[in-house]
Design a protein around this motif. Structure first.
Motif, mmCIF file in Angstrom:
data_model
loop_
_atom_site.group_PDB
_atom_site.id
_atom_site.type_symbol
_atom_site.label_atom_id
_atom_site.label_comp_id
_atom_site.label_asym_id
_atom_site.label_seq_id
_atom_site.Cartn_x
_atom_site.Cartn_y
_atom_site.Cartn_z
ATOM 1 N N UNK A 339 0.811 -1.304 -0.040
ATOM 2 C CA UNK A 339 -0.165 -0.064 -0.036
ATOM 3 C C UNK A 339 0.998 1.135 -0.041
ATOM 4 N N UNK A 360 -10.613 12.036 3.479
ATOM 5 C CA UNK A 360 -10.377 11.466 2.124
ATOM 6 C C UNK A 360 -11.507 12.355 1.275
ATOM 7 N N UNK A 361 -12.580 12.874 1.694
ATOM 8 C CA UNK A 361 -13.288 13.558 0.908
ATOM 9 C C UNK A 361 -13.005 15.038 0.974
ATOM 10 N N UNK A 373 -1.340 8.532 -8.009
ATOM 11 C CA UNK A 373 -1.744 7.668 -8.818
ATOM 12 C C UNK A 373 -0.874 7.909 -10.157
ATOM 13 N N UNK A 378 0.469 3.974 -8.087
ATOM 14 C CA UNK A 378 -0.290 3.129 -7.111
ATOM 15 C C UNK A 378 -2.003 3.373 -7.305
ATOM 16 N N UNK A 379 -2.555 2.516 -7.184
ATOM 17 C CA UNK A 379 -4.202 2.328 -7.206
ATOM 18 C C UNK A 379 -4.651 3.408 -6.191
ATOM 19 N N UNK A 380 -5.665 4.089 -6.702
ATOM 20 C CA UNK A 380 -6.300 4.890 -5.591
ATOM 21 C C UNK A 380 -6.680 4.317 -4.226
ATOM 22 N N UNK A 381 -7.194 2.784 -4.637
ATOM 23 C CA UNK A 381 -7.679 2.112 -3.258
ATOM 24 C C UNK A 381 -6.359 1.661 -2.755
ATOM 25 N N UNK A 382 -5.100 1.941 -2.908
ATOM 26 C CA UNK A 382 -4.103 1.499 -2.257
ATOM 27 C C UNK A 382 -3.401 2.641 -1.574
ATOM 28 N N UNK A 384 -3.131 5.518 1.397
ATOM 29 C CA UNK A 384 -3.757 5.739 2.707
ATOM 30 C C UNK A 384 -2.985 7.084 3.276
ATOM 31 N N UNK A 409 -5.813 -1.413 7.785
ATOM 32 C CA UNK A 409 -5.820 -1.707 6.311
ATOM 33 C C UNK A 409 -4.401 -2.540 6.039
#
Ligand code: GTP
Ligand code: GTP
Ligand code: MG
Ligand code: MG
Lengths: 424, 450
Positions: A339, A360-361, A373, A378-382, A384, A409
């Protein structure tokens, strides 16, 4: 017609920050609810502190009023402001004894007076000068009233503390997938000064109950941490070890500096012992007295966290970017999951403590994640984000939640790794 | 007194989810702003869609009105409305809701803020009392013993929704439809039990979202977002191993009747990405799980784990061409040529195939209100036409999804797209199995049982 503000996200954010971490709720919009004092007060009286924003032809100005608007309109103090590109100029008026919302008959020339009916704003000249507004009389294109609420109000604080306790018990109860091992090893990798050691200190602090600095941190282009360290953490209350080990490594440097690829691979596979002194130019060999010859699953790294200072992303050299991508390839090749962890969010432009509740918002953070990204892949989901404990003395549940969520996570990621292992 | 809502953080979140990622602005709170009909009216008219929450000592219920708040003593009525209740059980907030065809009335003379169907449900603000008909109470799970007086009434403006009459039926249908798809997939059995699991191969350009699609499917069945397959972007494919992923129904559940096979991305540069000569081997089932691809040379029978005589169950049954919807109109001619070449091979093997378009930006636009078919405005887009003519794939087999690609929670509508795509893949795979010549089944799988 929709009741939505004309303020841009940035303008609204600057206002929120300026008046002390407020959340703004739009109650009245003149173009929808009619330009009338009566309608404004009908909607906005008894709402607590408010901000009234007035849009002129070429300026945005307004007033912050601490007391609720009332029909009688006696307001003891107001702050008049002008919204500039990146900042707010303000003018405080202590005892304000005249009418804020004048009717067409009552406005006096030397008062700050919002005449909604005629869509005219008059500004005393001293105020105008201080706020650098273009004219004494501004024709009002639009007027909006917002209620100001504290971002960190009782309800949010209660929720944060609940969340923090929930995370703590989740982490305590966590058991690695399939009981294959006892403890998850998380490797912190990243450029020098990214905040790797600080992340360990932050986690340790939470479990200690006060801020500690066990790992040395600081800023030195050559890197502060020179040794590979594997830290386990005990819970203060019952002295039990937590189910994870944080492995702090030497930073990645420019050119040949910092941790070398060979050592990274050896760390991933579990060959390198605690307290090993890394040498950028001389990777470890199997002759080293403490070299771990045949590491077991428990000695290997189960999750890699690529740590970056959020503010450094734009400045990463092409070389560093290439190095990170190469490192990630090696990590993937070793079958380890990863991550990305962005530190220093607290020092990002416009970000305040209240934003950490729902980080995150937050627009600047969203933009930052997209940047990471695009630049690093790195993928956005990864990705933190955290704010480490650095200069403060005591813990803050808002920071704890971010740090503990990141940790959780990482454990989930390690679980994915364990689940993905070939059966033998 | 401070003007803040009584809703807890969790309650607010589940409301926002129920209404489809909306934001709520508190406009009126009876204990601060006064109880009369006028007090609410002056603050809440002309604000757009409105949510009214009534707090009882042991329950919360609400009324959502699409479009606008009805004007005092006026026949103006919202486009549509429904009522619902929020109940909390073991820290999980449940919402039950039902549409009531009602004409809300706000009347100043009788102090009734509004009433549904004259006597089903009404509120008398001046007295802070409410009245709900018995069977409505049951449906809303409001205890019958609940007192008539309520503690508070709050009214919110709801932002971020389409003001369209189909909006309410849509949000009410979304969760049931998702659950229906889930159970359909759980119960699915390949045609005539010829195999126990359908193998779906994900093929496509580098970074098109192949691995993310597997992660998304897995996440739905796990109940939270997971990512076993490594995803990301780089100049060359992130996925370098062939992986055949089974998916469990829940963490400790049984395996589902499909296998998703993730491959290395196709690259327009020669000598990069998935080796074209590997593809026939994959299709025929010779390539083992975890095979490390080599862009320069294909697998050979000498490879220690080479599957020499694959049976029907080892073969690929359905190929999904995974394409980023935003890149379709800009695919290089080399990539198009490569895709066509792959497609020829797939047709050669007589395999079922679909196109899976990822990275859709607005899930709301993809499906018709019934969720049963795609919107024609979507299927007539140039991207779809392009794929249709490039690979001769029927439009109904060009599927669209938005993968779980950022730190978001599971979303029922997103799930519906993903699950519908999966279902379509299984359907075409069934046709393939049904269509297999008998001798081929025999030839392929001398030992194939069941
Ligand atoms: N404001 C702020 N400062 C941070 C944060 N994290 C780290 N820092 C500061 O950044 C500097 C570098 O932090 P370290 O933890 O030493 O970084 P490192 O990655 O361990 O660096 P090396 O060991 O040199 O590779 C220190 O001065 C920290 O106090 C953060 O989240 N916010
Ligand atoms: N917005 C959005 N991003 C997506 C979607 N699907 C994938 N992504 C992102 O696109 C990038 C590539 O996704 P992957 O799943 O790794 O793509 P892949 O096809 O497996 O790529 P390779 O293995 O490299 O060939 C990642 O950063 C994903 O987060 C989607 O539906 N929407
Ligand atoms: Mg360090
Ligand atoms: Mg992939």
């Amino acid at each position: 017609m929709a009741v939505t503000t004309n303020l841009t996200w940035w303008q609204k954010k600057i206002l929120q920050n300026h008046f002390g971490e407020k959340r703004l709720s739009l109650l009245y919009k003149a173009s929808v609810h009619t330009f009338s004092r009566h309608h404004l007060l009908g909607r906005c009286s008894n709402q607590g502190p408010t901000i009234t924003v007035i849009y002129g032809d070429n300026c945005v100005t307004g007033v912050y009023v601490q007391e609720s608007y009332q029909e009688q309109e006696e307001i003891s103090s107001v702050i008049i402001f002008a919204l500039k590109e990146t900042k707010i100029l303000e003018y405080k008026i202590r005892s304000y004894d005249s009418l804020l919302f004048g009717s067409q008959f009552m406005s006096r020339n030397d008062d700050f007076c919002i005449n909604l009916h005629n869509q005219k704003l008059s500004i005393p000249s001293d105020v105008r000068k201080k706020l650098r507004l273009p004219q004494d009389h501004i024709s009002i294109q639009e007027c909006e009233v917002f209620r100001c609420e504290d971002l960190l109000d009782e309800r949010n604080i209660k929720k944060i503390i609940e969340l923090r306790n929930c995370l703590l018990s989740d982490l305590k109860a966590y058991k690695p997938y399939g009981d294959l091992i006892q403890e998850i090893r998380i490797l912190l990798l990243g450029p020098t000064g990214a905040g790797k050691s600080s992340f360990f200190n932050s986690v340790k602090s939470i479990y200690q109950g006060y801020v500690t600095h066990q790992a040395l941190v600081g800023t030195d282009t050559a890197g502060i941490s020179q040794k590979y360290r594997t830290y386990s953490i005990r819970e203060k209350k019952d002295g039990n070890a937590l189910p994870f080990i944080l492995c702090d490594s030497m930073g990645l440097g420019e050119n040949e500096g910092g941790l070398c690829m060979n050592d990274i691979v050896n760390i991933l596979k579990g060959h390198i012992p605690d307290r090993y002194e890394n040498n950028s130019l001389k990777p470890i060999t199997s002759n080293h007295p403490n070299y771990i010859d045949s590491p077991l699953l428990k000695d290997r790294i189960h999750c890699v966290a690529f740590v970056f200072d959020a503010n450094s992303i734009e400045h990463l050299s092409e070389e560093m970017v290439a190095k990170i991508k190469r490192t990630r390839r090696e990590v993937i090749k070793c079958g380890v999951m990863h991550i990305a962890l962005l530190t220093h969010v607290d020092t990002m432009n416009l970000i305040t403590k209240g934003d950490l509740i729902d980080i995150y918002r937050c627009m600047p953070v969203k933009i930052k994640l997209n940047q990471v990204n695009r630049k690093l892949g790195f993928a956005l989901s990864d990705i933190l984000v955290v704010s480490n404990y650095t200069s403060e003395w005591s813990l803050d549940p808002v920071k704890d939640v971010l740090i503990l969520s990141a940790l959780r996570q990482m454990l989930w990621t390690a679980d994915d790794f364990l689940e993905d292992l070939p059966l033998q | 007194m401070e003007v803040t809502t009584r809703l807890t953080w969790n309650e607010e979140r589940s409301l926002q989810k129920l209404l489809g990622n909306v934001s709520l602005t508190l406009l009126y709170k009876s204990t601060v702003h006064g109880c009369s009909t006028e007090d609410a009216d002056q603050r809440c008219t002309d604000q757009g869609s409105i949510l009214i929450m009534i707090y009882l000592s042991d329950a919360i219920f609400g009324v959502f009105m699409l479009g606008n708040y009805p004007k005092l003593n006026n026949s103006g009525k919202p486009n549509s409305s429904f009522c619902f209740s929020l109940t909390e059980k073991n820290n999980i907030i449940e919402t039950s809701f039902l549409k009531v065809n009602f004409v809300p009335k706000i009347s100043g003379k009788e102090p009734v803020i509004f009433s549904l169907d004259s006597d089903t449900f009404s509120i008398v603000p001046d007295k802070s009392t409410h009245n709900i008909q018995f069977n409505l109470k049951e449906k809303l799970r409001v205890a019958n013993s609940s007192r008539a007086t309520y503690l508070e009434c709050e009214i919110f403006r709801v932002e971020g929704i389409m003001v369209d009459p189909s909006y309410i039926p849509r949000i009410m249908r979304v969760t049931p439809h998702r659950n229906k798809l889930l159970s359909e997939l759980r119960a699915y059995k390949p045609h005539a039990d010829m195999v126990s699991k359908i193998r779906i191969l994900l093929l496509g350009p580098v970074g098109s979202g192949k691995s993310s699609f597997f992660n998304s499917v897995k996440s739905i069945f796990q109940g939270h977002v997971t990512r076993q397959a490594i995803v990301g972007s780089d100049s060359t494919s992130i996925t370098e191993q062939y992986r055949t992923y089974s998916v469990k129904d829940g963490k400790y559940g049984t395996f589902l009747p499909f296998v998703l096979c993730d491959s290395m991305g196709l690259d327009e540069t020669e000598g990069e990405g998935l080796c074209m000569d590997d593809i026939p081997h994959i299709l025929r089932g010779h390539v083992p799980d975890r095979y490390q691809f080599n862009p320069h040379k294909p697998i050979t029978p000498k490879h220690p784990n080479f599957i020499t005589s694959p049976s029907l169950k080892d073969r690929i049954h359905c190929v999904a061409y995974v394409l980023d919807i935003n890149s379709i109109n800009n695919l290089s001619s080399k990539m198009v040529a490569k895709l066509k070449q792959v497609h020829k091979e797939v047709l050669n093997c007589g395999l079922a195939h679909v196109a899976l378009l990822t990275k859709v930006s607005n899930c709301n636009e993809v499906l018709q209100d019934s969720f049963l078919n795609m919107n024609t405005s979507m299927t007539s887009q140039s991207q779809i036409m392009n794929v249709h003519s490039m690979l001769d794939i029927p439009i109904s087999n060009i599927l669209m999804v938005k993968n779980y690609a950022s730190r978001e929670e599971l979303d029922s509508l997103q799930d519906i797209l993903i699950l519908s795509a999966l279902r379509q893949m299984l359907r075409v795979a069934d046709n393939f199995l049904e269509d297999l010549p008998l001798e081929e089944i025999g030839n392929l799988s001398p030992f194939c049982s069941s």
